[in-house]
Design an enzyme around this catalytic site. Structure first.
Site, PDB file in Angstrom:
ATOM      1  N   VAL A  65     -15.172 -21.025  50.114  1.00 45.56           N
ATOM      2  CA  VAL A  65     -14.486 -19.722  50.084  1.00 45.56           C
ATOM      3  C   VAL A  65     -13.445 -19.701  48.965  1.00 45.56           C
ATOM      4  CG1 VAL A  65     -13.070 -18.099  51.394  1.00 45.56           C
ATOM      5  CG2 VAL A  65     -14.887 -19.362  52.561  1.00 45.56           C
ATOM      6  N   CYS A  66     -12.692 -20.802  48.853  1.00 48.48           N
ATOM      7  CA  CYS A  66     -11.646 -20.888  47.814  1.00 48.48           C
ATOM      8  C   CYS A  66     -12.255 -20.745  46.426  1.00 48.48           C
ATOM      9  CB  CYS A  66     -10.928 -22.230  47.885  1.00 48.48           C
ATOM     10  SG  CYS A  66     -10.071 -22.496  49.436  1.00 48.48           S
ATOM     11  N   THR A  67     -13.405 -21.331  46.222  1.00 52.37           N
ATOM     12  CA  THR A  67     -14.051 -21.250  44.907  1.00 52.37           C
ATOM     13  C   THR A  67     -14.333 -19.799  44.547  1.00 52.37           C
ATOM     14  OG1 THR A  67     -15.038 -23.405  45.305  1.00 52.37           O
ATOM     15  CG2 THR A  67     -16.058 -22.059  43.586  1.00 52.37           C
TER      16      THR A  67
END
Ligand code: BEZ
Length: 209
Positions: free
Chosen positions: A44-46
């Site tokens: 998700v962070c990516t």
């Protein structure tokens, strides 16, 4: 105690992918957004970091500096930056703070031990030119944020700061706005000729330029 709206955004100096940065100096006289990521090399962070890189021109238009934080070391951030570009097509174009000691994460209350005692939650802090916190958001690790919503809030905050207007539910750029209760009817008539009184406490006008 948790950081609240109106508090001064705590200042810090930290290592980032763009060198050592002092937060308040980095913000200068403009607006800022600080947002946290639970950990490097997570899916998700990516997507989020790449999305914000793609939206950077929108933040620039709003005189808003962007800075992200993840509690991993700099070497890991540098390796991850390539993945972010590979996955999203957007090169990281704003600093990502390395916070392995969790100094900034703790300063901003980004670790919620009952959710996870090592990773941060997904926090967002919008900071005004006066260095005061104007918005806080806390999302869970598994939910990617809607950065269009954050831009929308910045638009609303900037309209309020400049024109003494507020924005109604689901407001979008270009739609009518609300004259704040701090403005008398006399002042409203001068500032917003032809404004509409829906209720004595609810006065609408076109979005000021
Ligand atoms: C993610 O970025 O995908 C993620 C990070 C931590 C926990 C869950 C998801």
């Amino acid at each position: 105690m948790a950081i609240q709206l109106g508090d001064e955004a705590p200042d810090f100096t930290a290592e980032t992918t763009e060198g050592t940065i002092n937060f308040h100096q980095y913000l200068g006289d403009g607006w800022g957004i600080l947002f946290s990521h639970p950990a490097d090399f997570t899916p998700v962070c990516t997507t989020e970091l790449g999305r914000v890189a793609g939206l950077k021109p929108e933040f620039d238009k709003r005189n808003t500096k962007v800075i992200a934080i993840s509690v991993d070391p700099l070497e890991k951030h540098e390796a991850w930056a390539q993945d972010i570009e590979d996955v999203t097509g957007n090169k990281l174009n704003y600093p990502l703070i390395a916070d392995p000691e969790r100094t900034v994460a703790n300063l901003y209350g980004m670790i919620h031990p009952n959710a996870n005692d090592t990773m941060t939650v997904r926090s967002v802090f919008v900071v005004g030119p006066d260095k005061k916190v104007k918005l806080t958001l806390t999302y869970p690790a598994a939910t990617g944020r809607d950065f269009n919503e954050i831009l929308r809030v910045i638009d609303s905050l900037q309209l309020t700061a400049k024109h003494k207007v507020a924005t109604p539910a689901d407001w979008r750029q270009g739609e009518d706005v609300i004259i704040t209760t701090a403005v008398s009817n006399e002042e409203a008539a001068e500032r917003f000729p032809g404004y509409e009184t829906v209720k004595p406490y609810l006065r609408k006008t076109q979005q000021p330029a």
